[in-house]
Scaffold this motif. Structure first.
Motif: not given
Ligand code: SF4
Length: 426
Positions: A259-263, A227-228, A221-223, A187-190
């Protein structure tokens, strides 16, 4: 072992597919999105009321490689100083657009300080704190009105630390009615994505062109960020600003951001990036720019400074000479770039190797444009130098470091000094 029937495809970042925003000041423009290179962005941590201090930090960030710099515009006093900061930068020849970061009172400041609204090149609007209830649309509308009046792009920057609580409550109510309710995180992502997209739709209804509305949905958070942004990129083609909010300090902040920007960048998501690093006490603010640039360079998306390949060292080399040389060469190359960028086009793609012993030293040095293999423990005190893949000469004695330094300078002058200037698309 099976025989492969096709060559191994090289890995490469996926193509980005967003519209292109124009961030302009005077006759100068930085493009964001579309076929523009992924841009490096940063933010000052000076009090904007201190116009000279802020202009100096913007200058430092720009020289380090930041292509857009955001400044806090939080009070009438700060807004009054913005045109003066712009003026100082123009006087110093610092070609970087200023972005105004507004929260709570942006609608008033942009209205009451037209010179501020004009001097800024983009407005960051946080839909989570632009106003509550019936004030929200009116105040948000006033900021869009200013953007239209002064022909500025906006970034609708959602942050989960200041998420629109009315929207979140509404989505939670709707979720409760589902036959199988989503978990709280979903719900938070949405809510984050809906806040960005609904605000963008509102801005467009008020008259903004879609490409002039940059979006971001930052979380820490990285994950969560992965997802977002995957979902956000599916649902719109607005230019996207990417960054892990409150990344933290030092190694933790650097690693998490990388890590997150690379992905996401590898997946073709992200048109501007910021590494929101908390500086260590005494550390320069420019560190966040260095890291952001390195992320883009590591992925092969951009080239900013010549890269230095250095081995980690091991029991085969107990001297620190190669560590010192690698550090000196790296510092030297970075320090030259403000001048070299124009004087030696293409030098930013140069590769320099500084290696610690014979095991990988000659091989790695041959892969570089210019490389040196220093003697490991027990090896003869000689350091072969490789230029363009060929052994060129061997350095000996106490002045290996300064002699190699000179060889690099001569190589740069010879290889990059006679080319016509090639300006990268702004
Ligand atoms: S090149 Fe030599 S010194 Fe450097 S890590 Fe490899 S084995 Fe160790």
């Amino acid at each position: 072992m099976s025989t492969p029937c096709l060559p191994i495809a090289p890995a490469a970042p996926a193509t980005r597919r967003t519209r292109q925003a124009q961030v302009a000041w005077g006759s100068r423009v930085v493009t964001v999105g579309g076929d523009a290179p992924v841009r490096v962005q940063s933010m000052t941590n000076t009090d904007t009321q201190d116009a000279i201090g802020t202009a100096i930090q913007v200058k430092e960030l720009a020289i380090a490689g930041s292509e857009l710099v955001r400044i806090t515009v939080n009070t009438p006093e700060a807004a009054a100083q913005v045109p003066y900061i712009r003026e100082q930068l123009d006087r110093m020849g610092i070609d970087v657009p200023l972005i105004g970061d507004f929260h709570y009172n942006g609608h008033r400041l942009l209205q009451d300080y037209p010179a501020c609204a004009e001097a800024l090149s983009k407005y960051r609007i946080n839909p989570g704190n632009v106003g509550k209830g019936d004030k929200r649309d009116r105040q948000f509308g006033q900021m869009i009105e200013a953007a239209l009046r002064w022909n500025k792009p906006v970034r609708i920057g959602v942050n989960w630390g200041s998420l629109d609580q009315e929207l979140l409550a509404q989505l939670m109510d709707e979720n409760a009615l589902r036959a199988q309710p989503w978990d709280a995180k979903s719900v938070m992502y949405e809510a984050l994505i809906t806040s960005a997209l609904e605000s963008a739709r509102f801005a467009q209804e008020e008259g903004m062109r879609q490409e002039q509305v940059i979006l971001s949905c930052k979380v820490s958070g990285v994950q969560d960020l992965i997802a977002v942004y995957r979902e956000l990129a599916k649902r719109c083609d607005n230019p996207l600003h990417l960054g892990l909010t409150e990344a933290g300090m030092g190694t933790k902040g650097t690693v998490a951001s990388s890590v997150v920007l690379g992905i996401l960048l590898q997946e073709g998501i992200g048109d501007t990036i910021r590494v929101s690093l908390t500086p260590q006490p005494g550390e320069s603010r420019t560190q966040e720019v260095v890291i952001a640039s390195e992320i883009l360079q590591s992925l092969g998306l951009r080239s900013f400074v010549p890269s230095v390949t250095a081995c980690p060292g091991c029991g085969r080399t107990t001297s620190t000479t190669f560590q010192e040389l690698a550090k000196q060469i790296d510092d030297y190359l970075r320090a030259q770039m403000p001048v070299w960028r124009d004087k030696y086009p293409g030098v930013e793609k140069m590769k320099v190797a500084v290696m610690g012993c014979i095991v990988n030293g000659p091989g790695e040095s041959k892969h570089a444009d210019i490389g040196i293999s220093l003697p490991g423990t027990g090896e003869a005190p000689a350091a072969p130098v490789f230029i363009d893949g060929q052994k060129a000469l061997t350095l000996r004695g106490d002045n290996i470091v300064s002699e190699f330094h000179q060889l690099v300078e001569t190589y740069v002058e010879k290889r990059f000094g006679t080319q016509p200037a090639a300006a990268e698309a702004a």
